[in-house]
Design a protein around this motif. Structure first.
Motif, PDB file in Angstrom:
ATOM      1  N   TRP A   1      53.481   8.220 -37.118  1.00  0.00           N
ATOM      2  CA  TRP A   1      53.881   9.181 -36.074  1.00  0.00           C
ATOM      3  C   TRP A   1      53.840  10.644 -36.504  1.00  0.00           C
ATOM      4  CZ3 TRP A   1      55.765   8.062 -31.085  1.00  0.00           C
ATOM      5  CH2 TRP A   1      55.923   6.703 -30.797  1.00  0.00           C
TER       6      TRP A   1
ATOM      7  N   ILE B   1      56.446  12.089 -37.188  1.00  0.00           N
ATOM      8  CA  ILE B   1      57.751  12.578 -36.724  1.00  0.00           C
ATOM      9  C   ILE B   1      58.723  11.406 -36.615  1.00  0.00           C
ATOM     10  CG2 ILE B   1      57.099  12.403 -34.257  1.00  0.00           C
ATOM     11  CD1 ILE B   1      58.784  15.014 -33.814  1.00  0.00           C
TER      12      ILE B   1
ATOM     13  N   THR C   1      51.197  22.774 -34.162  1.00  0.00           N
ATOM     14  CA  THR C   1      51.729  22.004 -35.287  1.00  0.00           C
ATOM     15  C   THR C   1      52.474  23.001 -36.165  1.00  0.00           C
ATOM     16  OG1 THR C   1      49.741  22.357 -36.635  1.00  0.00           O
ATOM     17  CG2 THR C   1      49.780  20.372 -35.294  1.00  0.00           C
TER      18      THR C   1
ATOM     19  N   GLN D   1      58.412  17.618 -26.685  1.00  0.00           N
ATOM     20  CA  GLN D   1      57.439  16.559 -26.435  1.00  0.00           C
ATOM     21  C   GLN D   1      56.415  16.537 -27.559  1.00  0.00           C
ATOM     22  OE1 GLN D   1      55.784  17.732 -22.646  1.00  0.00           O
ATOM     23  NE2 GLN D   1      57.606  17.068 -21.516  1.00  0.00           N
ATOM     24  N   ILE D   2      55.965  15.346 -27.894  1.00  0.00           N
ATOM     25  CA  ILE D   2      54.936  15.245 -28.940  1.00  0.00           C
ATOM     26  C   ILE D   2      53.694  14.586 -28.370  1.00  0.00           C
ATOM     27  CG2 ILE D   2      56.624  15.089 -30.807  1.00  0.00           C
ATOM     28  CD1 ILE D   2      55.558  11.980 -30.765  1.00  0.00           C
TER      29      ILE D   2
ATOM     30  N   ARG E   1      50.804  11.944 -28.920  1.00  0.00           N
ATOM     31  CA  ARG E   1      50.439  10.792 -29.743  1.00  0.00           C
ATOM     32  C   ARG E   1      49.044  10.335 -29.356  1.00  0.00           C
ATOM     33  NH1 ARG E   1      52.197   7.044 -33.236  1.00  0.00           N
ATOM     34  NH2 ARG E   1      52.167   4.818 -32.787  1.00  0.00           N
TER      35      ARG E   1
ATOM     36  N   TRP F   1      51.442  12.516 -24.044  1.00  0.00           N
ATOM     37  CA  TRP F   1      52.673  13.252 -24.357  1.00  0.00           C
ATOM     38  C   TRP F   1      53.885  12.347 -24.217  1.00  0.00           C
ATOM     39  CZ3 TRP F   1      52.683  17.857 -26.688  1.00  0.00           C
ATOM     40  CH2 TRP F   1      51.484  18.594 -26.654  1.00  0.00           C
TER      41      TRP F   1
ATOM     42  N   ASN G   1      59.737  16.509 -38.795  1.00  0.00           N
ATOM     43  CA  ASN G   1      58.304  16.332 -38.557  1.00  0.00           C
ATOM     44  C   ASN G   1      57.455  16.873 -39.702  1.00  0.00           C
ATOM     45  OD1 ASN G   1      58.951  18.899 -36.607  1.00  0.00           O
ATOM     46  ND2 ASN G   1      56.896  19.036 -37.485  1.00  0.00           N
TER      47      ASN G   1
ATOM     48  N   VAL H   1      52.296  16.652 -36.648  1.00  0.00           N
ATOM     49  CA  VAL H   1      52.382  16.273 -35.238  1.00  0.00           C
ATOM     50  C   VAL H   1      52.273  17.494 -34.314  1.00  0.00           C
ATOM     51  CG1 VAL H   1      54.917  16.323 -35.078  1.00  0.00           C
ATOM     52  CG2 VAL H   1      53.640  14.757 -33.629  1.00  0.00           C
ATOM     53  N   TYR H   2      51.479  17.311 -33.251  1.00  0.00           N
ATOM     54  CA  TYR H   2      51.267  18.343 -32.242  1.00  0.00           C
ATOM     55  C   TYR H   2      52.437  18.243 -31.260  1.00  0.00           C
ATOM     56  CZ  TYR H   2      47.861  21.024 -29.388  1.00  0.00           C
ATOM     57  OH  TYR H   2      47.180  21.969 -28.687  1.00  0.00           O
ATOM     58  N   HIS H   3      53.135  19.354 -31.001  1.00  0.00           N
ATOM     59  CA  HIS H   3      54.306  19.271 -30.124  1.00  0.00           C
ATOM     60  C   HIS H   3      54.464  20.511 -29.260  1.00  0.00           C
ATOM     61  CE1 HIS H   3      55.558  20.950 -34.019  1.00  0.00           C
ATOM     62  NE2 HIS H   3      56.532  21.605 -33.395  1.00  0.00           N
TER      63      HIS H   3
END
Ligand SMILES: C=C1C[C@]23C[C@H]1CC[C@H]2[C@@]12CCC[C@@](C)(C(=O)O1)[C@H]2[C@@H]3C(=O)O
Ligand SMILES: O=C(O)CCC(=O)C(=O)O
Ligand SMILES: [Fe+2]
Length: 344
Positions: free
Chosen positions: A71, A73, A226, A244-245, A247, A252, A265, A281-283
């Motif tokens: 993940w 995160i 990120t 929100q992340i 995946r 989202w 994260n 992780v992109y959030h």
């Protein structure tokens, strides 16, 4: 001045990208802050939760290793930071952000600077502004700033920040060691990384404020990004899922706050160190009409002169070696594309 602040000096940011909107003075979302519906109203999945790990669990190392790999995160409980400390920082953050704009501008971040009050550093990469104001602290930068804001009463702020930074640094170090151990790398590498982070003063603390927004379906709290350093520890003492992340293969996902838990994260530098095994992780953060949300993020990094390169002896490295300072420069110029410039 700490090296982390120095690392940002070569990429100055224009003032109009630093001064936040006077959020209390508006009763609708101005065009400058109005994002396309498609950016805000993305489908979000609420049914899936990011992993939750009890740090006292004998298997904690394995569990956070897996969570980071799968993940990037996870949330942790039994992290040793008393709830009172988390609440104190939130209280002080609210005290700061509720000051009149004129006061907050006294501690405005400078175009070449990294610390103080202002919009998020990623702001220049987007054509619309964010529904957000932040206050960045590196080392003891908050002492001078607090003295400017509250000349006779700055100590409650600086004391709380000091305790928080120490607690976060300890926790971040503990989590980093567990993650490095889970990577099956040599004892020497673990020891040398432990030293390069532990003696350094290269953490940054970010107080985030997301004021109530008259039209949450057109505004964004923090645009997708990120985090740059090794790992980030986030405290959110409220109950709404604003974070929100993204995946891969799913989309989202809302991160539902868990009482007493902290969100951890992976950042870009740990992604490089792990040779891509731990994804950074992109959030993003959404805003609300009723709740003025505060979050506090601690970014943990190595010394800025440290070299970062994939640690694994087993796999072929997919990233080249570079200094932290060099990566910060690349990120400040290229944002989401930064990692692709480091790929071999
Ligand atoms: C040590 C750091 C980490 C920074 C830059 C500097 C101080 C402030 C941090 C943030 C906080 C808000 C999101 C972010 C993306 C931003 O715009 O400023 C973060 C950024 C990063 O992780 O790159
Ligand atoms: O407010 C949040 O939940 C996230 C903040 C964040 O992403 C950051 O400070 O980098
Ligand atoms: Fe972030």
């Amino acid at each position: 001045m700490s090296n982390l602040s120095e690392a940002y000096r070569d990429t100055p940011v224009h003032l109009h990208h630093i001064i936040p909107l006077d959020f209390h003075a508006v009763d609708s979302v101005p065009e400058s802050h109005e994002w396309p519906h498609s950016d805000v109203l993305r489908p979000v999945i609420d049914e899936i939760s990011i992993p939750l790990v009890d740090l006292k669990d004998p298997n904690a190392q394995k569990l956070i290793g897996h969570a980071s790999e799968d993940w990037g995160i996870f949330q942790v409980t039994n992290h040793g930071v008393p709830l009172g400390v988390l609440m104190d920082v939130e209280f002080e953050a609210r005290r700061l952000f509720s000051l009149p704009v004129k006061e907050k501008l006294k501690v405005l971040r400078s175009p070449e600077g990294a610390t103080g009050y202002g919009a998020a550093r990623i702001s220049p990469f987007f054509s619309k502004f964010m529904w957000h104001e932040g206050f960045t602290i590196i080392g003891s930068s908050s002492v001078d700033h607090a003295k400017q804001l509250w000349p006779h009463d700055y100590e409650s702020f600086t004391d709380v920040i000091d305790v928080y930074q120490k607690k976060m640094k300890e926790l971040a170090h503990q989590i980093l060691l567990l993650l490095l151990k889970s990577l099956e790398i040599s004892e020497e590498d673990i020891t040398s990384w432990a030293a390069s982070t532990h003696d350094s003063n290269n953490g940054a603390l970010q107080l985030n404020s997301y004021p109530c927004c008259p039209n949450p379906s057109r505004a964004i709290g923090l645009a997708p990004h990120t985090d740059s350093l090794l790992l980030t520890i986030l405290s959110q003492t409220h109950d709404s899922s604003a974070l929100q992340i993204f995946r891969d293969g799913v989309g989202w996902i809302a991160v539902a706050p868990v009482r007493d838990a902290l969100v951890v994260n992976v950042g870009d530098l740990l992604h490089i160190l792990s040779n891509g095994r731990f994804p950074s992780v992109y959030h993003q953060v959404i805003v609300s009409e009723k709740e003025h949300r505060i979050s506090v993020a601690y970014f943990y990094g190595p010394r800025t002169d440290a070299q970062v390169a994939p640690l694994s002896r087993i796999e072929v490295p997919i990233y080249r070696s570079l200094s932290v300072k060099e990566f910060i420069g690349i990120k400040a110029k290229h944002l989401d594309k930064a990692l692709s410039f480091v790929r071999i």
